[in-house]
Motif scaffolding. Structure first.
Motif, PDB file in Angstrom:
ATOM      1  N   VAL A 203       0.844  -1.192   0.000  1.00 59.30           N
ATOM      2  CA  VAL A 203       0.000   0.000   0.000  1.00 59.30           C
ATOM      3  C   VAL A 203       0.882   1.246   0.000  1.00 59.30           C
ATOM      4  N   ASN A 204       0.548   2.194  -0.867  1.00 54.50           N
ATOM      5  CA  ASN A 204       1.289   3.453  -0.962  1.00 54.50           C
ATOM      6  C   ASN A 204       0.439   4.595  -0.413  1.00 54.50           C
ATOM      7  N   ARG A 205       0.854   5.160   0.701  1.00 52.27           N
ATOM      8  CA  ARG A 205       0.147   6.310   1.271  1.00 52.27           C
ATOM      9  C   ARG A 205       0.858   7.596   0.854  1.00 52.27           C
ATOM     10  N   LEU A 206       0.068   8.539   0.330  1.00 45.19           N
ATOM     11  CA  LEU A 206       0.643   9.805  -0.104  1.00 45.19           C
ATOM     12  C   LEU A 206       1.143  10.630   1.077  1.00 45.19           C
ATOM     13  N   PHE A 207       0.474  10.479   2.205  1.00 41.06           N
ATOM     14  CA  PHE A 207       0.921  11.252   3.348  1.00 41.06           C
ATOM     15  C   PHE A 207       0.859  10.438   4.627  1.00 41.06           C
ATOM     16  N   GLU A 208       1.594  10.911   5.599  1.00 36.18           N
ATOM     17  CA  GLU A 208       1.688  10.287   6.908  1.00 36.18           C
ATOM     18  C   GLU A 208       1.203  11.293   7.936  1.00 36.18           C
ATOM     19  N   GLY A 209       1.333  10.973   9.195  1.00 34.36           N
ATOM     20  CA  GLY A 209       0.884  11.930  10.189  1.00 34.36           C
ATOM     21  C   GLY A 209       0.961  11.398  11.596  1.00 34.36           C
TER      22      GLY A 209
END
Length: 352
Positions: A203-209
């Motif tokens: 899975v590729n997430r564009l952003f983290e946090g």
């Protein structure tokens, strides 16, 4: 060219609203789910990039061109054996696996069953004589039906089944091929990645946090709104001296919990992943305190108190005794009471 809204995918998290640089999107809670009003859109595509659930789509935009140049996709698949376990476990039914038997790779064989079955059911599906069954999580072959064709062995991704045939001299090769499709409704929850035993899906997430829980603002043990409305089932609770909200790595930082928490006890902070620094994501532009909730309870209410059991706001307002339309102080229109009402007596809409 304009942004299209897919109501069936929308979870009401509000990311599109709080990040639109022109404040062109308003998403409203309506009786049947959510509705979006889009006015003044400049087709920049920020909302379509931010939306984690495939509820917004734009054919072409500056942001989409950046993603295309990076060859970005929500999920990458390589080395898949098409067992279908990812599709079975996907909470949003976003994965479709088609499997095919490549008969030219199959030859004929005696029977030995080992350990390690993952219950993909390839052996059951492709046995031409209906000789294979799964019993207590393990394949069992009816030798009175088996023709020793070795299809079950060739289709087992874990090499649990061994069939031998003296007349067969060809070397065995895994005989299943297929296709795997990921829909826009994928919410990047990582479930597929976790259940895949072949490390074939990523899975590729564009952003983290990060998620921040402010304990002193939480309404306490009587409130479970954040856990119950999380689209990715990423929230749980721990109890010691008090209640603590705990987030799993299934959290995609959509912020629905932050939006609907009646005590403002959750804050979600996002930043672009180091892999995708070409994407710029704007800061928050909306304060959800301006929302007014209109709650309607009709005469079909039987006073079961389910609504009050799941929401402290409903409990404090003695919602089971309400009939007609009322604005409840502190209600954030999460819709939890509406979803648990067995009579369908409750309707909640938003007013700005």
């Amino acid at each position: 060219m304009t942004v299209s809204f897919r109501a069936e995918n929308c979870v009401g998290c509000g990311l599109c609203e709080i990040t639109c640089p022109k404040s062109a999107i308003n998403v409203y809670k309506i009786e049947s789910g959510y509705h979006a009003e889009i006015e003044g859109c400049i087709d920049c595509g920020v909302c379509t990039v931010y939306c984690q659930y495939g509820a917004l789509h734009l054919d072409s935009s500056p942001y989409q061109k950046i993603l295309d140049r990076m060859h970005y996709s929500k999920v990458e698949v390589e080395g898949c054996v098409y067992c279908g376990i990812c599709a079975e476990n996907c909470p949003r039914d976003a994965i479709d696996v088609e499997k095919r038997l490549e008969k030219e790779k199959v030859r004929n064989g005696f029977i030995r069953i080992g350990e390690g079955c993952i219950q993909c059911r390839n052996c059951v599906i492709f046995c031409p004589t209906d000789a294979v069954r799964l019993i207590r999580g393990k394949p069992v072959i009816d030798e009175s039906k088996c023709i020793y064709c070795q299809i079950c062995q060739a289709s087992c991704p874990k090499d649990v089944i061994e069939i031998h045939c003296d007349s067969c001299k060809l070397s065995m090769e895994y005989a299943i091929s297929g296709d795997i499709q990921i829909s826009d409704s994928c919410s990047l929850c990582l479930t597929c990645e976790k259940v895949c035993q072949f490390d074939a899906i990523h899975v590729n997430r564009l952003f983290e946090g990060e998620q921040r829980f402010i304990a002193e603002r939480c309404l306490g043990e009587e409130c479970s709104i954040c856990m119950n409305i999380c689209p990715n089932s990423a929230i749980g609770y721990e109890y010691g001296e008090g209640k603590v909200v705990v987030f799993s790595d299934a959290c995609n930082y959509c912020g629905k919990c932050e939006k609907y928490c009646p005590g403002d006890a959750i804050e979600i902070v996002r930043h672009v992943s180091d892999r995708y620094t070409e994407i710029h994501l704007p800061e928050k532009r909306r304060d959800y305190h301006e929302i007014r909730a209109l709650v309607s309870v009709d005469d079909s209410c039987i006073g079961c108190h389910f609504c009050e059991a799941v929401c402290k706001i409903a409990k404090d307002a003695e919602m089971s005794a309400i009939r007609g339309e009322v604005e409840l102080e502190g209600c954030t229109t999460c819709g939890l009471c509406e979803s648990v009402c067995p009579m369908g007596s409750i309707k909640i809409v938003e007013r700005y």
